[in-house]
Design an enzyme around this catalytic site. Structure first.
Site, PDB file in Angstrom:
ATOM      1  N   CYS A   1       0.338  -1.052  -0.076  1.00  0.00           N
ATOM      2  CA  CYS A   1       0.534   0.081  -0.050  1.00  0.00           C
ATOM      3  C   CYS A   1       0.962   1.124  -0.061  1.00  0.00           C
ATOM      4  CB  CYS A   1      -0.903   0.009   1.215  1.00  0.00           C
ATOM      5  SG  CYS A   1       0.125   0.483   2.840  1.00  0.00           S
TER       6      CYS A   1
ATOM      7  N   CYS B   1       3.726   1.415   2.634  1.00  0.00           N
ATOM      8  CA  CYS B   1       4.820   1.393   2.132  1.00  0.00           C
ATOM      9  C   CYS B   1       6.090   1.891   1.394  1.00  0.00           C
ATOM     10  CB  CYS B   1       4.536  -0.052   1.441  1.00  0.00           C
ATOM     11  SG  CYS B   1       3.700  -1.098   2.481  1.00  0.00           S
TER      12      CYS B   1
ATOM     13  N   CYS C   1      39.121 -23.982 -19.545  1.00  0.00           N
ATOM     14  CA  CYS C   1      39.441 -25.054 -18.651  1.00  0.00           C
ATOM     15  C   CYS C   1      38.920 -24.371 -17.654  1.00  0.00           C
ATOM     16  CB  CYS C   1      40.479 -24.894 -18.341  1.00  0.00           C
ATOM     17  SG  CYS C   1      41.456 -23.331 -18.590  1.00  0.00           S
TER      18      CYS C   1
ATOM     19  N   CYS D   1      38.797 -20.517 -16.841  1.00  0.00           N
ATOM     20  CA  CYS D   1      38.512 -19.601 -17.896  1.00  0.00           C
ATOM     21  C   CYS D   1      37.121 -19.667 -16.909  1.00  0.00           C
ATOM     22  CB  CYS D   1      38.214 -20.639 -19.571  1.00  0.00           C
ATOM     23  SG  CYS D   1      39.364 -20.886 -19.943  1.00  0.00           S
TER      24      CYS D   1
ATOM     25  N   ASP E   1      10.192  29.430 -31.094  1.00  0.00           N
ATOM     26  CA  ASP E   1      11.063  30.046 -32.211  1.00  0.00           C
ATOM     27  C   ASP E   1      11.119  29.509 -33.426  1.00  0.00           C
ATOM     28  OD1 ASP E   1      14.570  30.293 -32.330  1.00  0.00           O
ATOM     29  OD2 ASP E   1      14.201  28.154 -32.504  1.00  0.00           O
TER      30      ASP E   1
ATOM     31  N   ASP F   1      14.802  24.310 -30.956  1.00  0.00           N
ATOM     32  CA  ASP F   1      15.295  22.644 -31.607  1.00  0.00           C
ATOM     33  C   ASP F   1      17.206  22.659 -31.715  1.00  0.00           C
ATOM     34  OD1 ASP F   1      15.393  24.297 -33.689  1.00  0.00           O
ATOM     35  OD2 ASP F   1      15.253  22.651 -34.922  1.00  0.00           O
TER      36      ASP F   1
ATOM     37  N   ASP G   1      19.209  27.128 -28.289  1.00  0.00           N
ATOM     38  CA  ASP G   1      17.528  27.310 -27.455  1.00  0.00           C
ATOM     39  C   ASP G   1      17.915  26.794 -26.221  1.00  0.00           C
ATOM     40  OD1 ASP G   1      16.298  28.631 -29.892  1.00  0.00           O
ATOM     41  OD2 ASP G   1      16.427  26.644 -30.806  1.00  0.00           O
TER      42      ASP G   1
END
Length: 833
Positions: free
Chosen positions: A41, A44, A109, A112, A523, A723, A727
């Protein structure tokens, strides 16, 4: 060792937190996303947040109950990720990890396998790595918020081996397993509880006609039916309540345990008393405890199903990813898993296939369907030099491109990250719900005790069972689940729906702030206009050179220039099939224009000032030039052998959708302003085409942020839309920064909202979705509080049976989630016209 990526727009430290004193810069802070188990809830979630925020080095912690995860912003110089996980464990909850299975090649082996195992176990975010030499496989449990599958395979590669993904068990599988488990528990609980419900229903006078098997009235039979439900299936509530109380808090589990245990153990007491005391007739409440747990499980099961639908946006985005890629390796085309593509690989995509990663087209021509990322239905033409995005679909041509971005750096991965961050972050409106839920449970327990005392000592003196029943009803009806789900489910559904339309909110706070916007500053270049100038008009003086010869000189001279306007002229003349004249020399004069020599001709192209310095009179052209500039065009004059020879006009044209989108914004009651560095005449021409009433022209890049600040000082809530790199300061200054997705990464990083489409319709869409989401949140909060405000008094005066209280409590949570899911059906205005 994999580090968490630093976020540049991290949250300010919570007041009073230990980390506030240190005040680290945003560049030092990192974010960690964790999947948390054991929450039931809002109490928590609030408890985990408070516990994490008290840790030295934690700047911010947001816990999302609906998604069952946490987003922690912390300083890695003061705190490690595993310490955060340990803290969550101490608070009584668990951090859930994902598991990936890998095929390992190159091992020879035991040394590794030991080397790989040790290397992986040292990585941050990996809880356990096991490598099997015989099967040549590895099983790795990891925290997806701290480390990715790509990081793991890269680590194995650095150790000198090769790892490929064999099978992955992630959050999706865990959700299915949890849902199946809850469904099984519900079925068993329902089977055991229905006979007990039968006995209760048959006791009413108006239901006396219902057949009642005598065996169901035997106390020990009822006990046998109720005990598995209470102590086996319901053990999860005891466990949750113990963890909460151990940590000094109370949550929904505490209310459930108190209510059901009171009914169950009081019935056990009465059953024993009936055995040892001849003539005593017990009134048992086993059906109350069993039905309460069954109804709570039903509510949780329905809630989980609904919540999984609210996070479908993330899953649908993840499902977009390509599974395989065709790459060139050693002169041959080889098919590999998409996760194995590396930066610089040459990738081949055939018609109808998904593009696996982001890249730049080297060869080929095709149309690409990008609708799944941008929402734009029309396919986009791609050819040499164009950028392609992973997960989009190649439609009708073969493309050969170089991989530029892979793994978590692809556009799709970043979109998923932004949407996840928005869904896990906390909107300011949720703070109210957190404050209420933090004190709610203790108050409810107090009301339940008071109800018991009043009934036992006053209303029904000595009637212990009756008083207990009223207290149980109060405990059950007051579960704060609905309150905790009210905001996050709406944020999840709203931001997910926005993502489907190519609108990315960086956080819940931005989704909330957007609905308050009253002023939109646009802009000009690249936002209202295309940002790509085109050749629109030209005029050649017939007394100097024939038009064809003049155009050839212009094309040759401009072809040597790198200026954007020059490229527009060259492209326009190429479309007119003009052959450029060869040059003997070329000179660029910054800010004025160019000069070039071609054969017997010297050509000058540029401003009035360039002409004046060469002694070329242009006074008679002023009226014509001004008329062209009033149309938003940039005019360049030309001279051949020091004689005026004509003019060329170039314009940055308005996007097809700009005027319509600006009209939508104005109809929504928003004040629209255009800001640009261009001169007043050109700016007014663009404003006239788009219906903008206020223009801020001649504003230098560094002045845009100051202009935004001035509007804010007037009391406006400002959204800045841009963009370009220039800006970015204005985007960061505005109350809400909105970046056009076709622009620069710098602009998108500084913005709060990113529009994947290149048109301005997304602004109105984003604000509309924000308004609808906030309205939905307020509805949820109202009903969540109304359930308790109405239900608790009714239960306290004894007019609500415990099992009805349980049903109402379950319905409140489900209704809140279902109301939030309505946001997933939002239809944008542009779709309706």
């Amino acid at each position: 060792m994999t580090q968490h990526e630093p976020e540049s727009n991290t949250t300010t430290p919570a007041p009073g937190s230990p980390s506030e004193a240190a005040a680290p810069s945003s560049a030092e802070l990192q974010q960690l996303k964790l999947q948390i188990g054991g929450m039931t809830c809002a109490a928590c979630a609030t408890r985990i947040e408070k516990g994490l925020r008290r840790m030295d080095g934690v700047a911010e912690a947001n816990v999302n109950l609906a998604m069952e995860n946490a987003l922690v912003t912390y300083n890695p110089k003061q705190l490690q990720a595993d310490e955060i996980e340990q803290k969550i464990g101490k608070l009584g909850y668990s951090v859930l990890h994902e598991t990936v299975y890998l095929d390992i090649s190159g091992m020879t082996c035991a040394a590794c396998s030991a080397r790989i195992e040790k290397g992986l176990n040292r990585m941050k975010g990996i809880s356990e790595a096991q490598v099997n030499l015989m099967l040549e496989t590895a099983r790795v449990s990891f925290d997806a918020g701290a480390v990715s599958v790509q990081d793991i395979t890269d680590k194995v590669a650095r150790l000198g081996y090769k790892a490929t993904v064999q099978e992955q068990e992630g959050a999706e599988e865990r959700r299915h397993q949890l849902q199946h488990q809850r469904g099984l528990q519900l079925v068993i609980s329902l089977i055991l509880s229905l006979p007990l419900l039968w006995t209760m229903v048959a006791h009413f006078s108006f239901t006396s006609w219902i057949y009642m098997p005598h065996v169901l009235m035997i106390p020990w039979v009822q006990w046998l039916l109720a005990t598995p439900v209470q102590l086996v299936i319901g053990w999860q509530f005891y466990r949750g309540a113990y963890k909460a109380l151990r940590g000094g808090s109370a949550n929904m589990d505490v209310l459930v345990v108190l209510g059901t245990s009171a009914a169950y153990f009081y019935s056990v007491f009465l059953m024993i008393r009936e055995w040892i005391e001849p003539g005593f007739q017990a009134a048992l409440y086993f059906e109350v405890s069993s039905m309460l747990i069954t109804l709570i499980l039903l509510g949780k099961w329905l809630e989980h199903r609904a919540k999984s639908r609210s996070s479908s946006a993330i899953r649908s985005l993840m499902n977009l990813r390509a599974q395989h890629a065709l790459v060139e390796r050693d002169g041959q085309e080889v098919q590999i898993a998409a996760e194995e593509v590396r930066v610089g690989d040459i990738v081949i995509v055939k018609p109808g296939e998904k593009i696996p990663v982001d890249g730049i087209v080297l060869e080929g021509r095709s149309s690409v369907d990008e609708s799944m990322l941008t929402g734009e239905s029309l396919p986009v033409d791609k050819t040499n030099g164009d950028r392609v995005i992973g997960a989009t679909i190649n439609q009708n041509g073969r493309l050969r491109f170089r991989a530029e971005r892979i793994g978590k750096h692809t556009a799709l991965a970043q979109i998923i990250q932004v949407v996840e961050q928005a869904q896990v972050s906390k909107a300011p409106i949720q703070r109210m719900a957190d404050v209420i839920s933090g004190i709610f449970v203790p108050i409810v327990i107090g009301i339940a005790l008071l109800t018991f005392v009043i009934f036992y000592f006053g209303v029904e003196p000595g009637q212990f069972s009756g008083a207990l029943e009223k207290a149980i009803a109060v405990l059950v009806i007051a579960c704060p689940c609905a309150l905790g789900l009210a905001t996050p489910t709406s944020i999840m559904a709203g931001s997910g729906r926005a993502a489907e339309y190519g609108i990315l909110f960086k956080g819940g706070e931005h989704l909330e702030t957007a609905h308050r916007i009253d002023t939109v500053v646009l802009d000009k270049t690249g936002t209202i206009t295309r940002g790509e100038p085109i050749l629109t008009d030209w005029y050649a003086e017939p007394n100097v050179l024939p038009e064809a010869a003049w155009l050839a000189l212009v094309a040759g001279a401009e072809g040597a220039s790198e200026h954007p306007l020059a490229r527009a002229i060259v492209q326009g003349l190429q479309e007119q099939q003009v052959t450029p004249a060869p040059l003997q020399s070329f000179d660029n004069i910054p800010g004025k224009g160019i000069t070039a020599i071609s054969g017997q001709h010297t050509i000058r192209i540029g401003t009035r000032l360039l002409m004046q310095e060469a002694g070329i009179a242009t006074d008679t052209l002023e009226a014509a030039i001004q008329e062209l500039e009033q149309q938003g065009k940039t005019v360049m004059l030309t001279a051949v052998n020091d004689r005026y020879a004509g003019w060329i006009a170039v314009a940055d044209t308005v996007k097809d959708t700009s005027a319509r989108a600006i009209e939508r914004l104005q109809q929504m009651g928003l004040h629209v302003i255009m800001i640009t560095g261009d001169n007043e005449r050109t700016a007014q021409a663009i404003a006239a085409q788009t219906g903008i009433k206020q223009v801020l022209a001649g504003v230098l890049p560094e002045g845009k942020a100051a202009a935004i600040k001035h509007l804010q000082d007037e009391g406006r809530i400002v959204a800045m839309v841009g963009d370009g790199i220039n800006d970015a300061p204005a985007l960061a200054t505005a109350n809400t920064g909105i970046a056009i997705g076709t622009g620069t990464d710098v602009a998108m990083e500084a913005a709060d909202i990113t529009l994947m489409r290149g048109d301005l319709d997304g602004i109105a869409d984003a604000i509309m979705i924000s308004r609808r989401t906030i309205r939905n949140i307020r509805q949820n909060l109202f009903w969540a509080l109304a359930y308790n405000v109405i239900g608790i008094p009714i239960a306290a005066i004894g007019l609500l049976a415990p099992w009805l209280a349980g049903a109402a409590m379950a319905f409140s949570s489900v209704s809140v989630v279902l109301n939030s899911l309505r946001l997933q059906r939002i239809k944008l205005q542009r779709e309706q016209v």
